[in-house]
Design an enzyme around this catalytic site. Structure first.
Site, PDB file in Angstrom:
ATOM      1  N   GLU A  21       0.875  -1.170   0.000  1.00 52.86           N
ATOM      2  CA  GLU A  21       0.000   0.000   0.000  1.00 52.86           C
ATOM      3  C   GLU A  21       0.914   1.223   0.000  1.00 52.86           C
ATOM      4  OE1 GLU A  21      -3.102  -0.348  -0.564  1.00 52.86           O
ATOM      5  OE2 GLU A  21      -3.031  -2.530  -0.284  1.00 52.86           O
ATOM      6  N   HIS A 161      -7.754  -3.655  -0.135  1.00 54.40           N
ATOM      7  CA  HIS A 161      -6.712  -2.619  -0.204  1.00 54.40           C
ATOM      8  C   HIS A 161      -5.892  -2.546   1.078  1.00 54.40           C
ATOM      9  CE1 HIS A 161      -7.998  -1.157  -4.092  1.00 54.40           C
ATOM     10  NE2 HIS A 161      -9.249  -1.098  -3.654  1.00 54.40           N
TER      11      HIS A 161
END
Length: 578
Positions: A21, A161
């Protein structure tokens, strides 16, 4: 042999599936890593997991915080990338890296490794997104996003995510792709990496043709059922390269046709990649395979010759003779040779008539003499000594000093450009470029060919020393020094067992120009050490080679679209500062 022996079985390969990320889409533009998640798997079993938040030392954009759920307060006490990256690299050591859209994740990791001055391990990388695009159809999933593929393969983890969750989902996608491809005969890492759905079943069934090849550098020869050589190639790893013809999509139509005709594959194992490259050139010249496009006719070249006679001239010939003449080349294109010839005729007023003149000619002068472009020996306008002096200057330009040709044509281009005659200036530019490249090539080849023996060594990636013996520009021997051998004694033995090579006339008396140039490229690599030299391996200080960089830059700029007002700059070549 079983199919498993053709490569590394997937069930025995350890994969490290990683996901990142970040604060943005590009590390080079300042984006930072905020989380690293990875899962290590082998044979369908999870061996371990790695997860850490990373302090980016910068505010996380609101959009990214909403997308990932990672806030500034969450990473405030997290380790920095300077400590997180080494931990991840230790976790992933010895694995094949896997990521969904691998260039993004691996690109970020490589960027920060370089920023820290940390050597990047030689990971093999597998991209599940790229692989899925070759396997998944619209009936399977609407697209190849991780979320869509996770649904298509029934992943137990929903991508959200967050790095570890997405890595777990990617593991399920990887296993789903492997299961589907297993039915198509894909059982090894090499086959998985090079798989393409466009390869026909008929071609895939020919994989057994590669099973006897070693994992070593060398040359491979595809033959048809009549034992005719179809194609010759070279590789650092013969088995892996040949196997890829049967598992990877071949964009070249002629190669696909060749593989369909292939009935067997022979090979010549070589000690070094350079030896493999040289043997490839020799085998192509010997067999002239119909599916090889380059190097099939090394004898089909043109040379520019400065003749030996009372009134020397420049001539285009097909072969180098042992007549004491100076030669420039070889040229693969006669048109290029004619451009080089025109450049020399513009710079030196030697005669351009093609017949042989007696020592005391009594003829009528030609048009070139009336235009002051020829010294006109045909009508006795010049004496032998004056003409010989001009020929000596021409010979000097061919051998060691290109400045006069460069200065003459550069001035002519500048004059034409001032008159906005850009097309004519471009013609002179091409002539000058042809001369500079030919003269530089001849000087480099001639210097190497002048050495009766040159022995050089270079330490390869496996820390062993590769040694080559070159005689008159031809590779005479090659080998790798064993780790337990005495280097001096071993090199002495290699020299004694090397091929006998005799010199001769011209810049390439004992080998083709391609072979000598291949050797030169190896010799000019960083890290090459000269062990023994008989002769002088030099290039002239004022030779054509010092002008090459400028002409390469012009050629590059010509290949790009440029505004109209820059054409004048491209039409002229300015002499470099001395």
């Amino acid at each position: 042999m079983s199919f498993d022996e053709l490569g590394r079985p997937l069930r025995e390969t350890t994969f490290c599936v990683v996901d990142l990320e970040t604060t943005g889409g590009s590390a080079k533009q300042g984006s930072m890593i905020t989380e690293i998640g990875a899962v290590k798997v082998r044979g369908g079993e999870v061996l371990g997991e790695f997860q850490t938040l990373v302090n980016p030392h910068a505010a996380i954009p609101p959009f990214i915080a909403v997308l990932t759920g990672i806030t500034n307060s969450m990473v405030a006490t997290a380790p920095s990338i300077e400590s997180a990256l080494p931990s991840f690299l230790e976790f992933a050591h010895g694995c094949v890296l896997v990521a969904h859209n691998a260039p993004f994740d691996v690109g970020f990791l490589q960027h920060f490794a370089a920023q820290q001055g940390r050597p990047w391990p030689r990971f093999e990388v597998l991209d599940t997104a790229r692989l899925a695009r070759r396997v998944i159809t619209r009936d399977d999933a609407p697209n190849c996003k991780l979320s869509s593929l996770a649904v298509a393969f029934g992943s137990a983890t929903t991508p959200d995510h967050r790095a570890l969750s997405d890595a777990r989902a990617t593991v399920d996608v990887l296993h789903g792709l492997m299961e589907r491809l297993g039915g198509l005969g894909v059982h090894t890492l090499e086959e998985l990496s090079t798989f393409s759905s466009r390869v026909s079943p008929t071609v895939r069934r020919k994989r057994h043709l590669a099973e006897h090849l070693p994992h070593a550098p060398g040359v491979y020869l595809f033959r048809d059922d009549r034992d005719e050589v179809l194609y010759v190639g070279t590789s650092r790893d013969l088995r892996t390269r040949v196997r890829s013809y049967f598992t990877a999509s071949e964009s070249r139509a002629r190669m696909g046709e060749m593989v369909n005709l292939a009935g067997s594959v022979d090979h010549v194992e070589c000690a070094t990649p350079l030896e493999a490259g040289v043997r490839e050139l020799r085998l192509i010249a010997a067999h002239r395979p119909r599916y090889n496009r380059r190097s099939r006719r090394p004898d089909k070249v043109t040379w520019l010759k400065l003749t030996v006679e009372p009134w020397p001239r420049l001539s285009l010939v097909r072969k180098v003779a042992d007549d004491g003449a100076d030669y420039l080349g070889p040229f693969s294109s006669r048109r290029t040779a004619e451009r080089c010839l025109a450049a020399l005729h513009e710079s030196f007023p030697v005669r351009q008539c093609t017949d042989r003149l007696p020592l005391t000619p009594t003829r009528t002068p030609c048009v070139l003499a009336e235009m002051q472009r020829c010294l006109s020996p045909c009508d006795g306008s010049v004496d032998v000594d004056t003409y010989a002096h001009e020929v000596a200057r021409l010979r000097d330009a061919l051998r060691q000093d290109a400045d006069r040709v460069v200065e003459t044509l550069t001035q002519r281009m500048a004059t034409l450009a001032e008159g906005e005659r850009f097309e004519e200036a471009g013609v002179h530019r091409d002539r000058l470029s042809a001369f500079v490249r030919a003269a530089s090539r001849t000087q480099r080849l001639g210097s190497l060919a002048g050495c009766s023996e040159l022995v050089a060594a270079r330490r390869e990636d496996d820390r062993r020393w590769a040694v080559h013996v070159v005689r008159h520009g031809r590779l005479a021997a090659a080998g790798i020094i064993p780790l337990d051998a005495h280097a001096g004694d071993w090199v002495r033995g290699l020299r004694e067992s090397a091929d006998t090579v005799l010199g001769g006339p011209g810049p390439t008396p004992a080998a083709t120009a391609e072979e000598s140039e291949l050797i030169l490229r190896w010799l000019e690599q960083p890290g090459v050490r000269l062990v023994h030299v008989e002769g002088e391996w030099t290039c002239p200080l004022h030779g054509a080679g010092r002008h090459l960089e400028l002409h390469d830059a012009v050629a590059t700029s010509r290949s790009e679209l440029v505004p109209f007002d820059e054409r004048r700059q491209l039409a002229t070549v300015h002499q470099p500062t001395r």
